[in-house]
Design a protein around this motif. Sequence first.
Motif, PDB file in Angstrom:
ATOM      1  N   PHE A  49       0.839  -1.217   0.052  1.00 19.91           N
ATOM      2  CA  PHE A  49       0.039  -0.190  -0.081  1.00 19.91           C
ATOM      3  C   PHE A  49       0.840   1.375  -0.015  1.00 19.91           C
ATOM      4  N   GLY A  50       1.965   1.399   0.674  1.00 21.97           N
ATOM      5  CA  GLY A  50       2.748   2.369   0.705  1.00 21.97           C
ATOM      6  C   GLY A  50       3.358   2.559  -0.498  1.00 21.97           C
ATOM      7  N   ARG A  51       3.846   1.713  -1.412  1.00 19.84           N
ATOM      8  CA  ARG A  51       4.360   1.770  -2.657  1.00 19.84           C
ATOM      9  C   ARG A  51       3.469   2.583  -3.537  1.00 19.84           C
ATOM     10  N   PHE A  52       2.382   2.197  -3.502  1.00 16.33           N
ATOM     11  CA  PHE A  52       1.091   2.819  -4.336  1.00 16.33           C
ATOM     12  C   PHE A  52       0.762   4.267  -3.803  1.00 16.33           C
ATOM     13  N   PHE A  53       0.451   4.298  -2.547  1.00 14.73           N
ATOM     14  CA  PHE A  53       0.120   5.443  -2.000  1.00 14.73           C
ATOM     15  C   PHE A  53       1.087   6.644  -2.119  1.00 14.73           C
ATOM     16  N   ILE A  79      -9.966   0.703 -18.141  1.00 10.98           N
ATOM     17  CA  ILE A  79      -8.888  -0.042 -18.514  1.00 10.98           C
ATOM     18  C   ILE A  79      -7.728   0.258 -17.520  1.00 10.98           C
ATOM     19  N   ASN A  80      -7.367   1.454 -17.467  1.00 12.87           N
ATOM     20  CA  ASN A  80      -6.299   1.923 -16.436  1.00 12.87           C
ATOM     21  C   ASN A  80      -6.418   1.583 -15.214  1.00 12.87           C
ATOM     22  N   PHE A  81      -7.794   1.332 -14.699  1.00 12.75           N
ATOM     23  CA  PHE A  81      -8.050   0.794 -13.449  1.00 12.75           C
ATOM     24  C   PHE A  81      -7.565  -0.481 -13.086  1.00 12.75           C
ATOM     25  N   VAL A  82      -8.094  -1.413 -14.361  1.00 10.70           N
ATOM     26  CA  VAL A  82      -7.735  -2.568 -14.066  1.00 10.70           C
ATOM     27  C   VAL A  82      -6.098  -2.844 -14.145  1.00 10.70           C
ATOM     28  N   ARG A  83      -5.368  -2.022 -15.099  1.00 10.86           N
ATOM     29  CA  ARG A  83      -4.127  -2.083 -15.155  1.00 10.86           C
ATOM     30  C   ARG A  83      -3.290  -1.918 -13.443  1.00 10.86           C
ATOM     31  N   GLY A 193      -1.130   4.119  -9.377  1.00 11.21           N
ATOM     32  CA  GLY A 193      -1.183   4.677  -7.876  1.00 11.21           C
ATOM     33  C   GLY A 193      -2.354   4.731  -7.184  1.00 11.21           C
ATOM     34  N   LEU A 194      -3.152   5.411  -8.041  1.00 15.44           N
ATOM     35  CA  LEU A 194      -4.498   5.770  -7.120  1.00 15.44           C
ATOM     36  C   LEU A 194      -5.379   4.349  -7.168  1.00 15.44           C
ATOM     37  N   SER A 195      -5.412   3.654  -8.028  1.00 19.72           N
ATOM     38  CA  SER A 195      -6.162   2.203  -8.039  1.00 19.72           C
ATOM     39  C   SER A 195      -5.439   1.204  -7.019  1.00 19.72           C
ATOM     40  N   GLY A 196      -4.361   1.186  -7.249  1.00 19.02           N
ATOM     41  CA  GLY A 196      -3.451   0.593  -6.280  1.00 19.02           C
ATOM     42  C   GLY A 196      -3.807   0.867  -4.816  1.00 19.02           C
TER      43      GLY A 196
END
Length: 314
Positions: A49-53, A79-83, A193-196
Amino acid sequence: MTAASTRAQVPHSPMLAMLLMTIAMLIAPVMDIAAKYLSAWLPALEVTFGRFFFQFLICLVIAAAAGRITRLRARQPVINFVRGILLAVASLSFFTAVKYMSVATAISIFFIEPMILTVLAALILKEKVGLRRIGAILVGLLGAMIILRPNLAEIGLVSLLPAFTALVFAFYLLINKLYPVEDDLLTIQFGAGLSGALLLGSALLIGSYVQIEGYEFVLPTPGQTALLALIGLISFAAHGLVVAAFQRGSASLLAPLQYVEIVSATLFGYVVFSDFPDGPTWVGIALIIGSGLYIAHRERIRKNEAQAEAVPDI
């Protein structure tokens, strides 16, 4: 692990492309080393979570400084959200793996990804796969089995997580084949970053509320927070370097350089944790690298043949 590149009109520069790719592969394992170090105190879910945040925050800061906050909306939001979700799942799987095994070993197993992608492309996209590429796939899988065998005995099924990471990342690349990237690098990184962060943050909240062991939030110290930010920064930087490299050089030129990551992971792993692959592991690594390079070579030949057939006779 770095995401696929975007296309842009950038002058062809093979030497610069090779330099950028090499730098990316040298620094990328630092992210995994930091994740392994933090896993002694923080759950792998929280580290991921820290990585993506922090990747999300870095993109936000850069966009704000450039005055382009309002232009971060993706052309293909779903599609970007799925990625981003696939990258988050792959990262969580890999960060969990390196908690129990050396980074170099985990990365080596992960490099069966080109073989998995070849199989998926044949099954889903109906791409033709010749006997030579099938042979290379089998050799690469043999190399993975050589590496996995002692790890399965020592740490159990968790040693399969790098292979699962390779499978998820292959699906990520397959989506990129089906839906070519249409956004710029900052928008892609922001979306991932946002979706993750949303997915992993939600899982962390649920784990903390239900009190699931290994999924509960642990308040990091300032030093640990700095390392989490470093992981996000390296993720952003390595991805950017890979994109810049592929904009300036061909895939066939850059493909061999991705295996520099194994060398740097081995070096950093030895310095920080005194981990060093044994003889059989190096044999398995050699088989995986050799098969990966051969698959890349056959892919280049296949594309050249397809381009030649597409040129009309005059």
